[in-house]
Motif scaffolding. Structure first.
Motif, short mmCIF file in Angstrom:
data_model
loop_
_atom_site.label_atom_id
_atom_site.label_comp_id
_atom_site.label_asym_id
_atom_site.label_seq_id
_atom_site.Cartn_x
_atom_site.Cartn_y
_atom_site.Cartn_z
N ASP A 199 39.84 48.14 30.68
CA ASP A 199 39.29 46.98 30.15
C ASP A 199 38.15 46.96 31.09
O ASP A 199 38.27 46.39 32.27
CB ASP A 199 40.03 45.80 30.13
CG ASP A 199 39.06 44.67 29.70
OD1 ASP A 199 38.17 44.71 29.16
OD2 ASP A 199 39.69 43.43 29.75
N LEU A 200 36.88 47.61 30.57
CA LEU A 200 35.78 47.69 31.73
C LEU A 200 34.99 46.38 31.47
O LEU A 200 34.54 45.87 30.63
CB LEU A 200 34.99 48.77 31.39
CG LEU A 200 35.73 50.12 31.39
CD1 LEU A 200 34.83 51.38 30.92
CD2 LEU A 200 36.15 50.08 33.02
N GLY A 201 34.83 45.67 32.68
CA GLY A 201 34.25 44.27 32.86
C GLY A 201 35.13 43.23 32.06
O GLY A 201 34.74 42.63 31.27
N CYS A 202 36.08 43.30 32.80
CA CYS A 202 37.42 42.53 32.10
C CYS A 202 37.31 41.09 32.07
O CYS A 202 37.79 40.32 31.51
CB CYS A 202 38.85 42.63 32.85
SG CYS A 202 38.86 42.40 34.64
N GLY A 203 36.25 40.53 33.12
CA GLY A 203 36.17 39.00 33.14
C GLY A 203 37.47 38.35 33.55
O GLY A 203 38.34 38.72 34.20
N ALA B 253 36.42 37.27 38.72
CA ALA B 253 37.17 37.71 37.57
C ALA B 253 38.60 38.58 37.79
O ALA B 253 39.59 38.12 37.24
CB ALA B 253 36.32 38.73 36.90
N VAL B 254 38.48 39.12 38.85
CA VAL B 254 39.64 39.98 39.28
C VAL B 254 40.99 38.96 39.72
O VAL B 254 42.08 39.15 39.01
CB VAL B 254 39.52 40.89 40.23
CG1 VAL B 254 40.81 41.71 40.88
CG2 VAL B 254 38.47 42.06 39.73
N ARG B 255 40.50 37.86 40.44
CA ARG B 255 41.61 36.88 40.71
C ARG B 255 42.07 36.07 39.68
O ARG B 255 43.51 35.96 39.43
CB ARG B 255 40.94 36.02 41.80
CG ARG B 255 41.76 34.80 41.99
CD ARG B 255 41.03 33.80 42.90
NE ARG B 255 40.00 33.15 42.46
CZ ARG B 255 39.88 32.24 41.49
NH1 ARG B 255 41.06 31.83 41.07
NH2 ARG B 255 38.48 31.89 41.36
N LEU C 31 41.48 45.64 39.10
CA LEU C 31 40.62 46.24 39.96
C LEU C 31 39.26 45.64 40.47
O LEU C 31 38.56 45.49 39.56
CB LEU C 31 40.43 47.67 40.03
CG LEU C 31 41.75 48.68 39.93
CD1 LEU C 31 41.20 50.07 39.71
CD2 LEU C 31 42.46 48.30 41.22
N HIS C 32 39.04 45.23 41.61
CA HIS C 32 37.85 44.82 42.19
C HIS C 32 36.64 45.90 42.42
O HIS C 32 37.05 46.32 43.85
CB HIS C 32 37.82 43.63 43.28
CG HIS C 32 36.54 43.00 43.75
ND1 HIS C 32 36.42 42.70 45.09
CD2 HIS C 32 35.47 43.07 43.07
CE1 HIS C 32 35.06 42.17 45.14
NE2 HIS C 32 34.61 42.27 43.94
#
Length: 231
Positions: A72-76, A100-102, A112-113
């Protein structure tokens, strides 16, 4: 092998323009009065509450098209990453925003950040890469972005991408995130490269990236494309 195993506010309100123009929006799930303002002056509302909510029917339709390990690229905040994980798919969210990653990890999914152009686990072995919520705009160069997606996929993989309705064509330029201020003016965040791509323009763009458009489909008022590696 499982690919995983290889493995604020807007700038003018704080005086600190971060590299991620969406960070302030992602930090506040209740935020409203936020827009993406293109360099040509077009202002589009950002559906912040939707991003922070559960998967809506359109996202559920994407989940149904993912049969294997998915990026999921740019997962927000991770609503798609979470939905795929709950559906039993091996899924990793990727985002340049630490916020977003948190948030994605807090919902129980893997994220992944990282910049998606940086090395990622399992390159060339993912079954699916997904770009929704306008993420075809990342970097402002859709051809380069789709080429990168192609590098991440196995030979039978697919890219699932959300598209603009017919008529928008391909737009590339500068954009900013804007927030309403009590005075009635807009507070603008830092400028970044962005793009938009509609259901017609996706065909030549995909071809230039080494992909073919298998299908364009609609869910409600939203449009999507399913792309496969070209021969």
């Amino acid at each position: 092998m499982n690919p995983v195993d290889t493995a604020a506010r807007v700038a003018e309100s704080t005086g600190n323009a971060g590299a991620d123009g969406f960070a302030a929006v992602l930090a506040d799930g209740a935020a409203d009065g936020r827009w993406l303002v293109d360099g040509d002056g077009v202002r589009r509302p950002l559906p912040v509450a939707r991003w922070h909510g559960d998967a809506e029917p359109a996202v559920a339709a994407l989940v149904g098209r993912c049969a294997g390990p998915t990026l999921d690229l740019g997962c927000g905040p991770g609503r798609l990453t979470v939905a795929l994980t709950r559906a039993g798919r091996t899924t990793v969210g990727v985002d340049v925003s630490a916020t977003a990653v948190r948030l994605t990890r807090a919902r129980g999914a893997v994220a992944l950040h990282r910049d998606l152009f940086d090395p990622l686990p399992g390159e060339g072995r993912w079954a699916h890469a997904v770009l929704i919520d306008g993420n075809i705009g990342i970097g402002g160069e859709p051809i380069e972005l789709l080429r990168r997606c192609r590098e991440l996929l196995d030979s039978g993989g697919t890219v699932l991408v959300e598209l603009e309705p017919p008529g928008a064509g391909l737009w590339q330029g500068q954009a900013r995130v804007a927030a309403a201020h009590g005075t009635g003016r807009l507070l603008l965040g830092p400028a970044f490269r962005w793009a938009r791509l509609d259901v017609r323009a996706v065909h030549p763009v995909a071809e230039a990236a080494g992909l073919a458009v298998r299908q364009v489909f609609r869910r409600g008022r939203r449009w999507f494309g399913e792309l496969t590696p070209g021969r």
